[in-house]
Design a protein around this motif. Sequence first.
Motif, PDB file in Angstrom:
ATOM      1  N   GLU A 159      12.267 -40.317  22.752  1.00  0.00           N
ATOM      2  CA  GLU A 159      11.380 -39.154  22.758  1.00  0.00           C
ATOM      3  C   GLU A 159       9.972 -39.556  22.361  1.00  0.00           C
ATOM      4  OE1 GLU A 159      12.369 -35.307  20.963  1.00  0.00           O
ATOM      5  OE2 GLU A 159      14.471 -35.938  21.060  1.00  0.00           O
ATOM      6  N   SER A 160       9.891 -40.476  21.411  1.00  0.00           N
ATOM      7  CA  SER A 160       8.597 -40.952  20.952  1.00  0.00           C
ATOM      8  C   SER A 160       7.812 -41.562  22.110  1.00  0.00           C
ATOM      9  CB  SER A 160       8.798 -41.985  19.835  1.00  0.00           C
ATOM     10  OG  SER A 160       7.572 -42.421  19.344  1.00  0.00           O
ATOM     11  N   THR A 161       8.489 -42.356  22.936  1.00  0.00           N
ATOM     12  CA  THR A 161       7.838 -42.957  24.103  1.00  0.00           C
ATOM     13  C   THR A 161       7.338 -41.875  25.052  1.00  0.00           C
ATOM     14  OG1 THR A 161       9.303 -44.870  23.924  1.00  0.00           O
ATOM     15  CG2 THR A 161       8.156 -44.583  26.012  1.00  0.00           C
ATOM     16  N   ASP A 162       8.153 -40.846  25.263  1.00  0.00           N
ATOM     17  CA  ASP A 162       7.745 -39.746  26.142  1.00  0.00           C
ATOM     18  C   ASP A 162       6.507 -39.038  25.596  1.00  0.00           C
ATOM     19  OD1 ASP A 162       9.931 -40.349  27.737  1.00  0.00           O
ATOM     20  OD2 ASP A 162      11.183 -38.749  26.911  1.00  0.00           O
ATOM     21  N   TYR A 163       6.488 -38.801  24.299  1.00  0.00           N
ATOM     22  CA  TYR A 163       5.328 -38.147  23.678  1.00  0.00           C
ATOM     23  C   TYR A 163       4.078 -39.023  23.820  1.00  0.00           C
ATOM     24  CZ  TYR A 163       8.364 -34.638  21.451  1.00  0.00           C
ATOM     25  OH  TYR A 163       9.239 -33.615  21.213  1.00  0.00           O
ATOM     26  N   LEU A 164       4.248 -40.325  23.613  1.00  0.00           N
ATOM     27  CA  LEU A 164       3.102 -41.230  23.762  1.00  0.00           C
ATOM     28  C   LEU A 164       2.569 -41.212  25.189  1.00  0.00           C
ATOM     29  CD1 LEU A 164       3.787 -44.478  21.705  1.00  0.00           C
ATOM     30  CD2 LEU A 164       1.861 -42.920  21.498  1.00  0.00           C
ATOM     31  N   GLN A 165       3.472 -41.189  26.155  1.00  0.00           N
ATOM     32  CA  GLN A 165       3.038 -41.155  27.562  1.00  0.00           C
ATOM     33  C   GLN A 165       2.250 -39.875  27.849  1.00  0.00           C
ATOM     34  OE1 GLN A 165       2.982 -43.616  29.467  1.00  0.00           O
ATOM     35  NE2 GLN A 165       4.554 -44.995  28.747  1.00  0.00           N
ATOM     36  N   GLN A 166       2.663 -38.765  27.265  1.00  0.00           N
ATOM     37  CA  GLN A 166       1.925 -37.502  27.444  1.00  0.00           C
ATOM     38  C   GLN A 166       0.538 -37.598  26.789  1.00  0.00           C
ATOM     39  OE1 GLN A 166       2.622 -34.799  29.285  1.00  0.00           O
ATOM     40  NE2 GLN A 166       4.420 -35.898  29.996  1.00  0.00           N
ATOM     41  N   ALA A 167       0.498 -38.175  25.597  1.00  0.00           N
ATOM     42  CA  ALA A 167      -0.787 -38.332  24.908  1.00  0.00           C
ATOM     43  C   ALA A 167      -1.708 -39.241  25.718  1.00  0.00           C
ATOM     44  CB  ALA A 167      -0.567 -38.899  23.498  1.00  0.00           C
ATOM     45  N   ILE A 168      -1.168 -40.332  26.239  1.00  0.00           N
ATOM     46  CA  ILE A 168      -1.960 -41.265  27.045  1.00  0.00           C
ATOM     47  C   ILE A 168      -2.558 -40.551  28.254  1.00  0.00           C
ATOM     48  CG2 ILE A 168      -1.750 -43.242  28.627  1.00  0.00           C
ATOM     49  CD1 ILE A 168       0.200 -44.461  26.503  1.00  0.00           C
ATOM     50  N   LYS A 169      -1.754 -39.756  28.910  1.00  0.00           N
ATOM     51  CA  LYS A 169      -2.219 -39.013  30.093  1.00  0.00           C
ATOM     52  C   LYS A 169      -3.416 -38.121  29.742  1.00  0.00           C
ATOM     53  CE  LYS A 169      -0.523 -35.485  33.259  1.00  0.00           C
ATOM     54  NZ  LYS A 169       0.586 -34.584  33.548  1.00  0.00           N
ATOM     55  N   ILE A 170      -3.327 -37.414  28.637  1.00  0.00           N
ATOM     56  CA  ILE A 170      -4.407 -36.502  28.238  1.00  0.00           C
ATOM     57  C   ILE A 170      -5.629 -37.283  27.759  1.00  0.00           C
ATOM     58  CG2 ILE A 170      -5.077 -34.631  26.670  1.00  0.00           C
ATOM     59  CD1 ILE A 170      -2.021 -33.852  26.667  1.00  0.00           C
ATOM     60  N   TYR A 171      -5.407 -38.327  26.957  1.00  0.00           N
ATOM     61  CA  TYR A 171      -6.551 -39.116  26.475  1.00  0.00           C
ATOM     62  C   TYR A 171      -7.300 -39.772  27.630  1.00  0.00           C
ATOM     63  CZ  TYR A 171      -5.197 -38.436  21.600  1.00  0.00           C
ATOM     64  OH  TYR A 171      -4.908 -37.882  20.373  1.00  0.00           O
TER      65      TYR A 171
ATOM     66  N   ASN B 159     -10.952 -40.279  26.066  1.00  0.00           N
ATOM     67  CA  ASN B 159     -11.008 -40.623  24.646  1.00  0.00           C
ATOM     68  C   ASN B 159     -10.415 -42.025  24.497  1.00  0.00           C
ATOM     69  OD1 ASN B 159     -10.597 -40.958  21.869  1.00  0.00           O
ATOM     70  ND2 ASN B 159     -10.388 -38.748  21.564  1.00  0.00           N
ATOM     71  N   LYS B 160     -11.264 -43.018  24.625  1.00  0.00           N
ATOM     72  CA  LYS B 160     -10.803 -44.401  24.665  1.00  0.00           C
ATOM     73  C   LYS B 160     -10.317 -44.896  23.303  1.00  0.00           C
ATOM     74  CE  LYS B 160     -13.328 -45.449  28.760  1.00  0.00           C
ATOM     75  NZ  LYS B 160     -14.483 -46.023  29.389  1.00  0.00           N
ATOM     76  N   PHE B 161     -10.901 -44.404  22.225  1.00  0.00           N
ATOM     77  CA  PHE B 161     -10.440 -44.808  20.900  1.00  0.00           C
ATOM     78  C   PHE B 161      -8.968 -44.428  20.707  1.00  0.00           C
ATOM     79  CE2 PHE B 161      -9.666 -43.730  16.420  1.00  0.00           C
ATOM     80  CZ  PHE B 161      -9.890 -44.970  15.841  1.00  0.00           C
ATOM     81  N   LYS B 162      -8.640 -43.186  20.990  1.00  0.00           N
ATOM     82  CA  LYS B 162      -7.251 -42.730  20.827  1.00  0.00           C
ATOM     83  C   LYS B 162      -6.329 -43.373  21.863  1.00  0.00           C
ATOM     84  CE  LYS B 162      -5.828 -40.228  18.231  1.00  0.00           C
ATOM     85  NZ  LYS B 162      -5.222 -40.462  16.916  1.00  0.00           N
ATOM     86  N   LEU B 163      -6.843 -43.622  23.059  1.00  0.00           N
ATOM     87  CA  LEU B 163      -6.056 -44.299  24.084  1.00  0.00           C
ATOM     88  C   LEU B 163      -5.651 -45.691  23.593  1.00  0.00           C
ATOM     89  CD1 LEU B 163      -4.909 -44.189  26.952  1.00  0.00           C
ATOM     90  CD2 LEU B 163      -7.111 -45.037  27.778  1.00  0.00           C
ATOM     91  N   SER B 164      -6.587 -46.376  22.971  1.00  0.00           N
ATOM     92  CA  SER B 164      -6.300 -47.692  22.408  1.00  0.00           C
ATOM     93  C   SER B 164      -5.202 -47.596  21.348  1.00  0.00           C
ATOM     94  CB  SER B 164      -7.577 -48.281  21.800  1.00  0.00           C
ATOM     95  OG  SER B 164      -7.313 -49.503  21.177  1.00  0.00           O
ATOM     96  N   GLN B 165      -5.274 -46.586  20.493  1.00  0.00           N
ATOM     97  CA  GLN B 165      -4.238 -46.406  19.463  1.00  0.00           C
ATOM     98  C   GLN B 165      -2.871 -46.130  20.086  1.00  0.00           C
ATOM     99  OE1 GLN B 165      -5.894 -43.329  16.904  1.00  0.00           O
ATOM    100  NE2 GLN B 165      -6.469 -44.880  15.417  1.00  0.00           N
ATOM    101  N   CYS B 166      -2.861 -45.352  21.160  1.00  0.00           N
ATOM    102  CA  CYS B 166      -1.600 -45.079  21.859  1.00  0.00           C
ATOM    103  C   CYS B 166      -0.996 -46.362  22.419  1.00  0.00           C
ATOM    104  CB  CYS B 166      -1.810 -44.082  22.996  1.00  0.00           C
ATOM    105  SG  CYS B 166      -2.055 -42.382  22.478  1.00  0.00           S
ATOM    106  N   TYR B 167      -1.838 -47.200  23.012  1.00  0.00           N
ATOM    107  CA  TYR B 167      -1.348 -48.466  23.558  1.00  0.00           C
ATOM    108  C   TYR B 167      -0.776 -49.359  22.464  1.00  0.00           C
ATOM    109  CZ  TYR B 167      -3.425 -47.498  28.150  1.00  0.00           C
ATOM    110  OH  TYR B 167      -3.744 -46.962  29.376  1.00  0.00           O
TER     111      TYR B 167
END
Length: 193
Positions: A65-77, A82-90
């Motif tokens: 589920e965590s991976t799914d949530y991260l993928q959703q966050a990545i899509k929105i970032y 928002n490259k700073f948060k995208l980097s944190q997601c990666y």
Amino acid sequence: YKLLMTLGNSYQLKGDLFSAQENYLKGLKTLSFKQNDLTHVEKIFFAAFYYNLATLLINTELETESTDYLQQAIKIYKEIDNKFKLSQCYVALAQMLERQKEYKDAIDYLLQALAIGKEIKDPYSIALAMANLGVTYIKINDMQQALYYFKTALQYYESNNLQYETAMIKLELAKAYCHINEGRTALKAVNSA
């Protein structure tokens, strides 16, 4: 939704992960009703709810589920640039992949995070990606790369006066030195931490 984020963060800091998760999920539900008409600020919160849920569930039996949530966050970032948060997601995604022993994929995500950090000229993002690259390279017994990334991350942390991160990276450096039988250098790194 802003109050739900604040409550979720407070519960997470106190260690009440169930209540934190409950508030983050309520925040997602609140914003999902108008998902197609979200303002820029609401999109930031929407992505943050996903990111916080992901980081909350990392290291639990709900890591999928965590991976799914991260993928959703990545899509929105990506959408809101928002490259700073995208980097944190990666970085978070790479940490999960590293625990699953998918080292090549983890390195790929960390290199993406590093490239973003350099693009936005954010020393913390750069150092975080480099530190995690060091950890991953230790796992695949490439000590030369591990030492390079740890030493470079250390320079970024020290030059930005990030004391906690500096101490932690020195401990990681010590581990790498132990792997190559440089006990004295490892001891120096530990003592300086």
